[in-house]
Write a protein that holds these residues in place. Sequence first.
Motif, PDB file in Angstrom:
ATOM      1  N   THR A   1     -12.013   0.554  -2.105  1.00 29.27           N
ATOM      2  CA  THR A   1     -10.442   0.283  -2.274  1.00 29.27           C
ATOM      3  C   THR A   1      -9.807   0.171  -0.903  1.00 29.27           C
ATOM      4  OG1 THR A   1      -9.313   2.597  -2.318  1.00 29.27           O
ATOM      5  CG2 THR A   1     -10.398   1.672  -4.253  1.00 29.27           C
ATOM      6  N   SER A   2      -8.447  -0.212  -0.932  1.00 26.35           N
ATOM      7  CA  SER A   2      -7.789  -0.213   0.510  1.00 26.35           C
ATOM      8  C   SER A   2      -7.850   1.131   0.908  1.00 26.35           C
ATOM      9  CB  SER A   2      -6.283  -0.825  -0.089  1.00 26.35           C
ATOM     10  OG  SER A   2      -5.689  -0.029  -0.903  1.00 26.35           O
ATOM     11  N   HIS A   3      -7.937   2.341   0.089  1.00 28.30           N
ATOM     12  CA  HIS A   3      -7.787   3.603   0.427  1.00 28.30           C
ATOM     13  C   HIS A   3      -9.155   4.368   0.629  1.00 28.30           C
ATOM     14  CE1 HIS A   3      -3.648   2.351  -0.235  1.00 28.30           C
ATOM     15  NE2 HIS A   3      -3.227   3.794   0.037  1.00 28.30           N
ATOM     16  N   GLY A   4     -10.190   3.541   0.633  1.00 26.57           N
ATOM     17  CA  GLY A   4     -11.530   4.324   0.705  1.00 26.57           C
ATOM     18  C   GLY A   4     -12.442   4.011  -0.560  1.00 26.57           C
ATOM     19  N   GLU A   5     -13.555   4.856  -0.750  1.00 23.59           N
ATOM     20  CA  GLU A   5     -14.350   4.509  -1.798  1.00 23.59           C
ATOM     21  C   GLU A   5     -14.337   5.707  -2.719  1.00 23.59           C
ATOM     22  OE1 GLU A   5     -18.480   4.168  -0.275  1.00 23.59           O
ATOM     23  OE2 GLU A   5     -17.990   2.346   1.082  1.00 23.59           O
ATOM     24  N   VAL A   6     -14.569   5.020  -3.958  1.00 19.74           N
ATOM     25  CA  VAL A   6     -14.758   6.116  -5.136  1.00 19.74           C
ATOM     26  C   VAL A   6     -16.074   5.831  -5.907  1.00 19.74           C
ATOM     27  CG1 VAL A   6     -13.775   6.779  -7.322  1.00 19.74           C
ATOM     28  CG2 VAL A   6     -12.091   5.789  -5.545  1.00 19.74           C
TER      29      VAL A   6
ATOM     30  N   VAL B   1      -7.583   5.582 -13.344  1.00 18.30           N
ATOM     31  CA  VAL B   1      -6.762   4.229 -13.367  1.00 18.30           C
ATOM     32  C   VAL B   1      -6.233   3.851 -11.897  1.00 18.30           C
ATOM     33  CG1 VAL B   1      -5.205   2.623 -14.406  1.00 18.30           C
ATOM     34  CG2 VAL B   1      -6.306   4.400 -15.849  1.00 18.30           C
ATOM     35  N   ILE B   2      -6.757   2.877 -11.224  1.00 15.22           N
ATOM     36  CA  ILE B   2      -6.423   2.305 -10.112  1.00 15.22           C
ATOM     37  C   ILE B   2      -5.527   1.117 -10.224  1.00 15.22           C
ATOM     38  CG2 ILE B   2      -7.088   1.742  -7.878  1.00 15.22           C
ATOM     39  CD1 ILE B   2      -9.606   3.174  -8.087  1.00 15.22           C
TER      40      ILE B   2
ATOM     41  N   PRO C   1       0.777  -1.215  -0.020  1.00 12.17           N
ATOM     42  CA  PRO C   1       0.028  -0.092   0.085  1.00 12.17           C
ATOM     43  C   PRO C   1       0.875   1.242   0.120  1.00 12.17           C
ATOM     44  CG  PRO C   1      -0.733  -1.688   1.337  1.00 12.17           C
ATOM     45  CD  PRO C   1       0.565  -2.059   1.056  1.00 12.17           C
ATOM     46  N   ASP C   2       0.488   1.985  -0.668  1.00 15.70           N
ATOM     47  CA  ASP C   2       1.137   3.606  -0.745  1.00 15.70           C
ATOM     48  C   ASP C   2       0.260   4.644   0.106  1.00 15.70           C
ATOM     49  OD1 ASP C   2       2.220   5.893  -1.337  1.00 15.70           O
ATOM     50  OD2 ASP C   2       1.832   5.876  -3.276  1.00 15.70           O
TER      51      ASP C   2
ATOM     52  N   THR D   1      -1.370   4.454  -8.199  1.00 18.26           N
ATOM     53  CA  THR D   1      -0.814   3.168  -7.721  1.00 18.26           C
ATOM     54  C   THR D   1      -0.925   2.951  -6.363  1.00 18.26           C
ATOM     55  OG1 THR D   1       1.324   3.991  -7.911  1.00 18.26           O
ATOM     56  CG2 THR D   1       0.412   3.143  -9.995  1.00 18.26           C
ATOM     57  N   GLY D   2      -0.443   1.731  -6.151  1.00 17.18           N
ATOM     58  CA  GLY D   2      -0.443   1.320  -4.652  1.00 17.18           C
ATOM     59  C   GLY D   2      -1.540   1.363  -3.870  1.00 17.18           C
TER      60      GLY D   2
END
Length: 436
Positions: free
Chosen positions: A229-234, A59-60, A22-23, A210-211
């Motif tokens: 996602t690992s970093h929240g919702e989109v 792009v994720i 994870p970034d 990325t990440g």
Amino acid sequence: MTNATGSLGPFHPLPEPVPFDPDPHAELPRGADVVVVGAGMVGASVAYRLAMAGMRPLVIEANGPASGASGRNAGMALAGLGGHFPRVTRLVQEAGARSIVDYTTASLRILEELDERLPGGIGWRRAGSLDLLRTEAELHHGHELASMQRDEGLEVRMLAGRELQELAPALAVEEILGAAWTPGDGTLNPFRLVYGLLDAAVDQGATVVTGVRVEQLQVRGGRTAGVRTSHGEVAAGSVLLATNAWTPALVPEIGDNLTPIREHVCVTEPLPPLLGPGFETNQCNEYWRQMATGEIVIGGYAVADEGMGIGSYSMEVRPHVPPLLASLLARMHPAVADARIVRCWTGLLDFASLEVPIAGALRTPGGEAIPGAYVCCGLTGHGMPYAPILGLLLAELIERQARTLSLGPFDMRRYQGAAHQPAWLEPFQGFTPLDR
């Protein structure tokens, strides 16, 4: 042990999410018109086309661009699809399209255009390919396959002896009974392709993050709502899953007909230009070509991997496989017998049970299209002749501007409701090149 849909065995392993680092500094927007999950050849192609059409895709990518199968291959674009050709051709025609040749040759034309259009090019060469046939059974099959491909409009010619030696002077022709020569095939640098497409997309307003790993496609009220996602919702009205062998982690029911297969690839030190065209043998299970910078990339030999690499999500290099690839290269080209292998790696290919990819609308288990949800997977070891045209067709579908070729042959419904016996298995079982 069973997977999420109750299937058993190595062809249907339990789905695993793609591993990633994870970034912590990655910044995701709260919303996007279109989310493209995966920055490989398909994802990059779709993002490029959408951006060029005036859209602003997000792009994720869990790792880096081309970190999956797109960056773990020899960069060979083979329009004939090797041993997959007969079955795929039949299925494409049953779906109402003319021929799979229309799709694969269109991809090669797109690659040629991108080489001219993208800054720095993609290292494209119409070098042709030679399918080396080393047993009577292979030779017979090669003649039949070449005849079928010619009937579908592909230029293929059978060579042997002096004519073969003139085309490939460094080849040990005494090891070969004959070869199928496809002059329109090409080679490229897959990293230049993916990064070039993404850079051009960003220049036109796309965003690449990325990440970040996509954990779930979100559907509300029967429509696509975005991704978690690992970093929240989109939030997004449209989402494309271009996630290769990792697709079953997001769409578990696909796992009944999509098998990850570990593939080894090695690269030599730079060498003088010797090889010319690309080469494949053993029904495309081993393949190699020399890059413009001199290195020879060789891959395959799944038969020597544990369980032939079938059903494995591990990308650990098996130390006994690279020496076998090096020995095959030395046997086919004695002039490079002393070349040093400087790096080896593995990647995961996503093999579709019936050998034809899935590309188009993502569907419910009942077969209904989920508005705004799209998927592309199952390229079955031939990403180069599939990704460019499928990327174009998927972008047209997302734009609602279909105008090129039909996506009908790649409809997900072909694979729903049954776990098909893999049609691609036989070539994996039959041959050990150095034992012939």
